[in-house]
Design a protein around this motif. Structure first.
Motif, short mmCIF file in Angstrom:
data_model
loop_
_atom_site.label_atom_id
_atom_site.label_comp_id
_atom_site.label_asym_id
_atom_site.label_seq_id
_atom_site.Cartn_x
_atom_site.Cartn_y
_atom_site.Cartn_z
N GLU A 172 0.83 -1.21 0.00
CA GLU A 172 0.00 0.00 0.00
C GLU A 172 0.87 1.27 0.00
O GLU A 172 0.58 2.26 -0.67
N PRO A 194 1.21 4.73 -5.48
CA PRO A 194 0.75 6.11 -5.38
C PRO A 194 -0.74 6.23 -5.65
O PRO A 194 -1.27 5.62 -6.59
N GLY A 195 -1.43 6.98 -4.81
CA GLY A 195 -2.87 7.20 -4.98
C GLY A 195 -3.12 8.20 -6.08
O GLY A 195 -2.48 9.24 -6.15
N THR A 196 -4.09 7.87 -6.96
CA THR A 196 -4.40 8.73 -8.10
C THR A 196 -4.85 10.12 -7.64
O THR A 196 -4.43 11.13 -8.21
N GLY A 197 -5.75 10.11 -6.65
CA GLY A 197 -6.29 11.39 -6.18
C GLY A 197 -5.20 12.32 -5.71
O GLY A 197 -5.16 13.50 -6.07
N LEU A 198 -4.27 11.77 -4.93
CA LEU A 198 -3.21 12.59 -4.38
C LEU A 198 -2.30 13.13 -5.49
O LEU A 198 -1.87 14.27 -5.44
N ILE A 199 -2.06 12.27 -6.52
CA ILE A 199 -1.23 12.72 -7.65
C ILE A 199 -1.89 13.92 -8.32
O ILE A 199 -1.25 14.93 -8.60
N ILE A 200 -3.21 13.81 -8.54
CA ILE A 200 -3.93 14.90 -9.21
C ILE A 200 -3.87 16.17 -8.37
O ILE A 200 -3.52 17.24 -8.86
N LEU A 210 0.46 5.98 6.23
CA LEU A 210 -0.35 5.98 5.00
C LEU A 210 -1.34 7.12 4.97
O LEU A 210 -1.62 7.77 5.97
N ASP A 221 -11.09 8.08 -7.33
CA ASP A 221 -11.17 8.74 -6.01
C ASP A 221 -10.28 9.98 -5.98
O ASP A 221 -9.05 9.88 -6.02
N ILE A 222 -10.91 11.16 -5.93
CA ILE A 222 -10.10 12.38 -5.78
C ILE A 222 -10.51 13.09 -4.48
O ILE A 222 -10.64 14.31 -4.42
N SER A 223 -10.70 12.30 -3.44
CA SER A 223 -11.13 12.84 -2.14
C SER A 223 -10.07 13.75 -1.56
O SER A 223 -8.89 13.63 -1.88
N VAL A 238 -3.98 15.24 1.20
CA VAL A 238 -4.44 16.37 0.38
C VAL A 238 -4.68 17.57 1.29
O VAL A 238 -4.32 18.70 0.95
N ASN A 254 4.98 10.50 1.12
CA ASN A 254 4.02 9.75 0.33
C ASN A 254 4.54 9.62 -1.09
O ASN A 254 4.96 10.61 -1.70
N ILE A 255 4.50 8.42 -1.60
CA ILE A 255 5.13 8.19 -2.92
C ILE A 255 4.42 8.93 -4.05
O ILE A 255 5.04 9.30 -5.04
N ALA A 256 3.13 9.21 -3.88
CA ALA A 256 2.41 9.95 -4.92
C ALA A 256 2.96 11.36 -5.02
O ALA A 256 3.14 11.90 -6.12
N THR A 272 5.12 12.82 -8.14
CA THR A 272 4.69 13.99 -8.91
C THR A 272 5.84 14.99 -9.04
O THR A 272 6.10 15.52 -10.13
#
Lengths: 164, 340
Positions: free
Chosen positions: A2, A6-12, B50, B115-117, B122, B210-212, B216
């Protein structure tokens, strides 16, 4: 696992927010801050350069002053020396003049004396001649008072003539 | 950094004190509950590291911040609702109109959704961005007000960091054309620095770990590096000059892989450094819960304080390293290779 997906939402969200940050900060933060930094750096640089220039200018002025002072001192020395020379010269000249005029006076006097002497001598000679003539007359008168004496005298003259 | 470290050490001490009392009461409570389940440190740690749809500060009624959920699916379209809908009054997970929250993933009737919560990270991202904007615009205002005068306040605090980034990181690595890349690199540095420091605060999300997020940032660096790449840069990759022909064919794939490993290393380095720090801190804190002892709690709190200070150092170093390597890569891409 997990953790590594990478989470898509966070990337966006991260893409949007980060791009916004870059744009907003470039415009409202980095540009004014970097400009002011650059301005300050250049103003500090200018101030340092101006200070350096002022310092060299000051040094130049100081050396100028010293040069002027030295020149003035030399000028003063020269003037003093010249004045002393002039004074000496004037003194010498005055002495010279005095001596010359004294000599001239003496010479004049000497010449006058000479003239006077000659005149006196002449006078004396005339007087002596007159006296001699007087004496000779008187003598002649006395010696040739008698005929005898006259005769004798003539004889003498004749004798002299004979000799000649 | 002294202002920050003073502020931070005070925070860490407070945190340690709170922790000691918390350990004490929690330990007793756990005893009273006759230990229904054993403490699972790895689960707790992973949960903290996480991302999550709720922001959990402490147990109890007001200890949890339910963040908004924004999901898109072909069936239902865009839907926005609070993540509190996923929990009943006993804080047990429930299904909300077909949506289920399982292990941090939202599914609709068993199918994954887009999911763009506003998740915890965020939200941290927003806080970080707001803080950056607030502080840096205040600094810019200060710069405008004090133009020609000595810097003051926030400006005086941030300007040396900006000058450091410009003169020590960007200028020496990029060279003449550094000014074009400076806004990106400064934003990058401050984003990572502030993100790292914010992430160390008690209860904060692990944003820069966080890897996201690191991915980026690395992708931005990748794009900028390769779009700035000049002829010499591409020439070096595809037809390395000054090397015998057979070697060029060997070098080609290596160089192509190199183009991707550079940002990849950036992504991994920041992610690992920050996440590992958090895991170390949380492991040390977990010791108190594992041993259920106030003494261990006290000692581990002292160590946590020490590690926190190291983490503070790491926060700065990682921001520095990420910016440094990005500058280096850009510098390599735009360098004139006239000496070949």
């Amino acid at each position: 696992m997990e953790l590594l997906t990478p989470g898509t939402g966070l990337i966006i969200w991260q893409t949007i927010i980060f791009l916004m940050l870059v744009i907003l900060l470039s415009r409202f933060a980095w540009k004014p801050i970097l400009n002011s930094l650059k301005e300050r750096e250049s103003s500090i640089q200018n101030a340092l350069e101006a200070a350096e220039k002022a310092r060299s200018e000051m040094a130049r002025l100081q050396s100028d002053n010293e040069k002027l002072l030295k020149e003035a001192r030399e000028e003063r020395d020269k003037i003093l020396r010249e004045a002393r020379e002039a004074a000496n010269r004037m003194k010498d000249e005055a002495q010279d003049d005095a001596r010359k005029s004294a000599e001239r006076i003496v010479d004049d006097a000497r010449a006058a004396i000479q003239i006077e002497k000659q005149a006196a001598m002449k006078e004396v000679r005339t007087q002596v001649a007159l006296f001699s003539l007087d004496i000779a007359e008187k003598l002649m008168k006395k010696n040739l008072a008698t005929d005898q004496a006259q005769k004798e005298q003539v004889e003498v003259f004749i004798k002299d003539l004979k000799l000649n | 950094m002294s202002v920050f470290s003073a502020f931070y050490s005070r925070f860490a001490v407070l945190f340690a004190l709170v922790l000691v009392t918390f350990v004490n009461t929690f330990g007793k409570a756990a005893d009273a509950a006759a230990e229904p389940e054993a403490f699972q440190p790895s689960e707790v740690i992973l949960h903290h590291v996480l991302d999550d749809h709720i922001w959990h500060f402490w147990d109890g009624h007001f200890g949890t911040l339910y963040l908004p959920v924004i999901v898109y699916s072909a069936e239902r379209g865009l839907e926005i609702f609070s993540s509190s809908n996923f929990f009943d009054e006993h804080h047990q997970p429930v299904i909300y109109s077909g949506y289920a929250l399982e292990h941090g993933h939202i599914t609709l009737n068993g199918n994954p959704v887009f999911d763009i919560s506003i998740t915890k990270n965020v939200a941290m991202l927003f806080i970080n961005a707001a803080l950056l904007l607030g502080l840096l615009i205040a600094a810019a205002k200060g710069a405008a007000q004090n133009s020609g005068k000595a810097p003051k306040g926030v400006q005086a605090f941030l300007e040396p960091i900006i000058v450091f980034v410009r003169d020590e990181i960007v200028k020496p690595n990029i060279g003449h054309h550094y000014e074009k890349y400076l806004p990106y690199l400064l934003t990058l540095f401050f984003f990572i620095l502030f993100g790292n420091i914010l992430g160390l605060l008690p209860g904060a999300g692990n944003l820069t770990g966080n890897i996201a997020v690191t991915m980026t940032l690395a992708v931005f660096t990748f794009i900028i590096t390769n779009f700035s790449g000049n002829k010499a840069y591409w020439g070096h990759i595809f037809w390395t000059p000054g090397v015998p022909l057979p070697l060029r064919i060997v070098i080609l794939p290596v160089e192509i892989v190199g183009v991707f490993t550079k940002p990849f290393s950036l992504m991994i380095r920041l992610f690992v450094a920050i996440t590992a720090g958090h895991i170390v801190l949380l492991s040390l804190i977990s010791l108190a819960f594992i041993f259920q002892s106030v003494t261990v709690g006290f000692v581990s709190s002292l160590i946590v304080l020490f590690i926190n200070l190291i983490e503070l150092l790491v926060a700065g170093i990682q921001a520095y390293v990420f910016t440094l390597f990005t500058s280096l890569y850009i510098g390599m891409a735009i360098a004139d290779h006239e000496h070949h």
